[in-house]
Design a protein around this motif. Sequence first.
Motif, PDB file in Angstrom:
ATOM      1  N   MET A   1      51.577  20.464  -1.114  1.00 28.26           N
ATOM      2  CA  MET A   1      51.238  19.140  -1.656  1.00 28.26           C
ATOM      3  C   MET A   1      49.731  18.934  -1.760  1.00 28.26           C
ATOM      4  N   GLY A   2      49.020  19.381  -0.741  1.00 30.59           N
ATOM      5  CA  GLY A   2      47.579  19.170  -0.710  1.00 30.59           C
ATOM      6  C   GLY A   2      46.837  19.864  -1.844  1.00 30.59           C
ATOM      7  N   ASP A   3      47.429  20.923  -2.389  1.00 26.69           N
ATOM      8  CA  ASP A   3      46.764  21.656  -3.467  1.00 26.69           C
ATOM      9  C   ASP A   3      46.705  20.865  -4.760  1.00 26.69           C
ATOM     10  N   VAL A   4      47.663  19.941  -4.949  1.00 32.10           N
ATOM     11  CA  VAL A   4      47.760  19.271  -6.246  1.00 32.10           C
ATOM     12  C   VAL A   4      47.677  17.750  -6.128  1.00 32.10           C
ATOM     13  N   GLY A   5      47.324  17.246  -4.962  1.00 35.18           N
ATOM     14  CA  GLY A   5      47.241  15.792  -4.815  1.00 35.18           C
ATOM     15  C   GLY A   5      47.263  15.428  -3.356  1.00 35.18           C
ATOM     16  N   ARG A   6      47.798  14.234  -3.080  1.00 36.52           N
ATOM     17  CA  ARG A   6      47.832  13.770  -1.705  1.00 36.52           C
ATOM     18  C   ARG A   6      48.668  14.708  -0.841  1.00 36.52           C
ATOM     19  N   PRO A   7      48.073  15.205   0.260  1.00 37.20           N
ATOM     20  CA  PRO A   7      48.820  16.150   1.097  1.00 37.20           C
ATOM     21  C   PRO A   7      49.957  15.464   1.852  1.00 37.20           C
ATOM     22  N   ALA A   8      50.866  16.272   2.338  1.00 33.03           N
ATOM     23  CA  ALA A   8      51.954  15.745   3.162  1.00 33.03           C
ATOM     24  C   ALA A   8      51.373  15.263   4.483  1.00 33.03           C
ATOM     25  N   PRO A   9      51.942  14.214   5.068  1.00 32.62           N
ATOM     26  CA  PRO A   9      51.418  13.740   6.352  1.00 32.62           C
ATOM     27  C   PRO A   9      51.580  14.811   7.442  1.00 32.62           C
ATOM     28  N   ASP A  10      50.677  14.785   8.410  1.00 29.27           N
ATOM     29  CA  ASP A  10      50.692  15.811   9.466  1.00 29.27           C
ATOM     30  C   ASP A  10      51.970  15.780  10.289  1.00 29.27           C
ATOM     31  N   ASP A  11      52.531  14.559  10.448  1.00 23.72           N
ATOM     32  CA  ASP A  11      53.711  14.451  11.316  1.00 23.72           C
ATOM     33  C   ASP A  11      55.012  14.568  10.535  1.00 23.72           C
ATOM     34  N   LEU A  12      54.965  15.205   9.362  1.00 20.11           N
ATOM     35  CA  LEU A  12      56.138  15.329   8.512  1.00 20.11           C
ATOM     36  C   LEU A  12      57.257  16.085   9.243  1.00 20.11           C
ATOM     37  N   THR A  13      58.421  15.455   9.321  1.00 22.16           N
ATOM     38  CA  THR A  13      59.579  16.145   9.901  1.00 22.16           C
ATOM     39  C   THR A  13      60.496  16.584   8.763  1.00 22.16           C
ATOM     40  N   ASP A  14      61.623  17.157   9.119  1.00 18.76           N
ATOM     41  CA  ASP A  14      62.546  17.571   8.051  1.00 18.76           C
ATOM     42  C   ASP A  14      63.637  16.539   7.802  1.00 18.76           C
ATOM     43  N   GLU A  15      63.428  15.293   8.277  1.00 13.60           N
ATOM     44  CA  GLU A  15      64.360  14.214   7.957  1.00 13.60           C
ATOM     45  C   GLU A  15      64.288  13.931   6.450  1.00 13.60           C
ATOM     46  N   PRO A  16      65.418  13.931   5.735  1.00  9.26           N
ATOM     47  CA  PRO A  16      65.370  13.655   4.305  1.00  9.26           C
ATOM     48  C   PRO A  16      64.638  12.361   3.952  1.00  9.26           C
TER      49      PRO A  16
ATOM     50  N   ALA B   1      64.631  22.084   6.048  1.00  9.46           N
ATOM     51  CA  ALA B   1      63.536  22.783   6.721  1.00  9.46           C
ATOM     52  C   ALA B   1      62.649  23.507   5.698  1.00  9.46           C
ATOM     53  N   GLU B   2      63.288  24.077   4.707  1.00  9.72           N
ATOM     54  CA  GLU B   2      62.521  24.764   3.667  1.00  9.72           C
ATOM     55  C   GLU B   2      61.705  23.766   2.845  1.00  9.72           C
ATOM     56  N   VAL B   3      62.296  22.586   2.578  1.00 12.66           N
ATOM     57  CA  VAL B   3      61.582  21.566   1.810  1.00 12.66           C
ATOM     58  C   VAL B   3      60.336  21.106   2.581  1.00 12.66           C
ATOM     59  N   ARG B   4      60.490  20.881   3.871  1.00 11.50           N
ATOM     60  CA  ARG B   4      59.358  20.465   4.690  1.00 11.50           C
ATOM     61  C   ARG B   4      58.240  21.502   4.603  1.00 11.50           C
ATOM     62  N   GLU B   5      58.614  22.742   4.699  1.00 13.63           N
ATOM     63  CA  GLU B   5      57.636  23.809   4.663  1.00 13.63           C
ATOM     64  C   GLU B   5      56.877  23.827   3.319  1.00 13.63           C
TER      65      GLU B   5
END
Lengths: 177, 501, 245
Positions: free
Chosen positions: B174-189, B164-168
């Motif tokens: 991610m968006g600050d330094v390159g391609r942002p995380a997808p909007d539907d990102l879950t906390d599945e490894p 959960a912390e990793v997802r957060e």
Amino acid sequence: MSPAVDLPPAPRAPDRGDLIALFVERVEDYRALVTRCAPDEVGSVVAEVLGSASSVVPPGLGLEVPGSVVDDGWTAAELDAIDAVVTRARVGIAETGTIVLDHAPDQGRRAISLVPDLHVCIVDATQVVADVPDAIALLDPARPTTWISGPSATSDIELDRVEGVHGPRTLHVVLLG
Amino acid sequence: MSGTFVGMPAFPTAAREALADTQLRRNLAHATRTIRDKRAAVVAEVEGWEELRVAGAAVKEAALRDLATHLETLEASLVRAGATVHWARDAEEACAIVAGVARDHGADEVVKVKSMATAEIGLNEALEAEGIAAWETDLAELIVQLGDDLPSHILVPAIHRNRAEVREIFRRRMGDVGRPAPDDLTDEPSMLAGAAREHLRDKFLRAKVAVSGANFAVADTGTLVVVESEGNGRMCLTLPDVLVSVVGIEKVVATWSDLDPMLRLLPRSSTGERMNPYTSTWSGVTPGDGPQEVHVVLLDNGRTRALADDVGRQALRCIRCSACLNVCPVYERVGGHAYGSVYPGPIGAILNPLLNGVSDEQTASLPYASSLCGACFEVCPVRIDIPSVLVDQRAAVVDSHRGDRVPKPEAVVMKAAAWTFSDARRLRWAERASGVAGRVLGRFSRTTLPGGRTAAGRLPGPAAGWTGARDLPAPPPESFREWWDRTDGGHRPDDDQEGRS
Amino acid sequence: MRVALQVTCVNDAMFPDTGKAVVRLLRRLGVDVDFPQAQTCCGQPMVNTGYLDEAVPVVRTFVDAFAGYDAIVTPSGSCAGSARHQHSIVADRSGDPALVAAVAQTGPRTYELSEFLVDVLDVTDVGAYFPHRVTYHPTCHSLRMLGVGDRPQRLLEAVHGIQLVDLPNATECCGFGGTFALKNADTSVAMGADKARHVRDTGAEVLVAGDNSCLMHVGGMLSRQRAGVRVMHLAEILAATEETA
């Protein structure tokens, strides 16, 4: 095609059948795919594995792969647009379920077996050795080598192993003989 | 872009803070248990694991015994294979060399393979100061870097974070330094790993310069070895034009065949796998394949200091598998940050003092960050006797204070104890005093221990560290030796049978 | 065979019952154990805290007290480990060849109690009677420094009337660690709390171990938690008989 070392090795394990079975079991344990076939079936098996995927092959593959392009120093970005790669290998290690590439002409540059998302690797059963020391004895340290044990994986989140990060997310070993 | 260990408090203070973090405790307990069990299972299936450990230790020991010669051989082999070799005495020199290579190619960014040596020398911060961005490409290192965090484990630097912390962190940074995380990102490894794949792919494809470490460096062939899982290592080692590898001088092994025990020991000890997904070996430049300009920086940074330590030099055998962290009961509870270094856990508790000396309070606290239970030695694939080195480093700490004008209270106590223990008559006197104290303490106590003994209450001063959470039996009125005298070793009738107050 | 009891400083001052139990037990088994009055401490508190110079006279006292004995028996895995593995370090540090030679004599002759019973006396059933539910914690130095293996369990299994139950995570350190318990009290207590929880989970009436220092730590936590679990040294259970029950 000029391999840097003489093949095949003399097997250390007394029973080759067991050795090959162990190799298959251990490769599959990494959630890699294994298809066994007779040497003369390799063309059709590879074609079936690839399906409609675009593919790149090394110049010395020694196998016609319909619809594939032969590597001609493609850039990383160009390779990134290709779905799959077909290579051979130098050694298979039964104990650890590992295939080792030494990037001879039948395996190609390191980049081609890295960037495409599906790696189809043709291993001859005679190339399978028992364990790491047998492989080390066969490999030439002057050549770059890549030891591959299953698809790309990580355990970095809660030590929970998941397959598929940067390397090919699918490894399909075609085992001949 | 990442934090710094500079100014960390001494271990007991840092540990107290970590122990109060229940989320951290849960994350660590879960992760260390998982990896411990995996390791135990794959080690158990190897016949002759102990012989393999002995062989691994012997390979590293042989290399260390004649390190200078092996390093000269390595340099010659590397040069022959087309590499450029640099020697760096310390972190500053090593960082300057890497920055210089990047500048020579006009690079304002480098991609990095996870490497303890480059973490040790603070390379990312040094490059940043030169205007060069260093992108960590290992998933755990990426989590640490994006989270402005510090690594807390050798193998899994983000072990203190849960999904959960990793997802957060991914969503936020991610968006600050390159391609942002997808909007539907879950906390599945698997989904988090997928986001890292997308985020880093652009960086891999465009990078001109890569930086790596090496797990092993083979002297007679000039071959470097990188052991990894994700393929980020292969990306860095293969795609860019220029590769700089920072290699601690203790990474050398004499010959190619020496890799045998190491490649069998490392994956099973480290990730608990029979073999890690990817191992890359290369010797200098291969025409038409991979980087066409290859630099190797041979790093000392305290290693010759450690080598000169008769007991401690065995720590240079370390292959950074982190098995000792995963079995350490102290590490499991306090995590890696409390050690104030990129090398945490039992190995860090000896390696940091050996590399840096024990002159600062934080480093001097590390050899004491252990109950000396010995679990680390049991699992070490190269048989580093960590408990013995810990004790020896404690002696180094004590010796470094022998010239103090005002001795530490602990030194006063130890000297007094040694004086008492050097003569049985003195000990007898001390025990009488303690028996009297026991009677007094017992009188004030309201606690009776199961079995009938009286407990001392909460005590002031240094003893408060004990009695804050633990009852302490009040000293008995009669010591064993007094009983022996009184009863002639139990041959005379014993009226006060159990000597209880 | 001349056998000496090294009672240990902790037992001498804090747990004399353990020393008495060893004497009773060995006498029952036909061993006339001696208690050399000149003994004090094995020196481990100094060595493990880094005070090697200070440990030199303590180790000298040890070897002087026990010179000439065929076997030195100690109810402590930790102190036996100190004599066997650390005295040579201290002796080397002293630069005194006579001390180096002396520790080479006493070290290998020092036995932890369960080793002495099983290996030297060749006995596992010591005729003990202890009708209670008991769980055993293998202390780290017994387990890893000495390698006593399952000797204590074999001795306990042979005790008449005993109900021996497994301790979860038994081989994990209790967190005592000598001066670690004071220098890193918070971590030590965190480890001890987990050990105490595992002990409670067994439902045992008694926690037994071969080192009173570890038992003092875990027992101190159990007592503070009002867990109602008693801690006892292995020697005390092995010394117990129908008459004393």
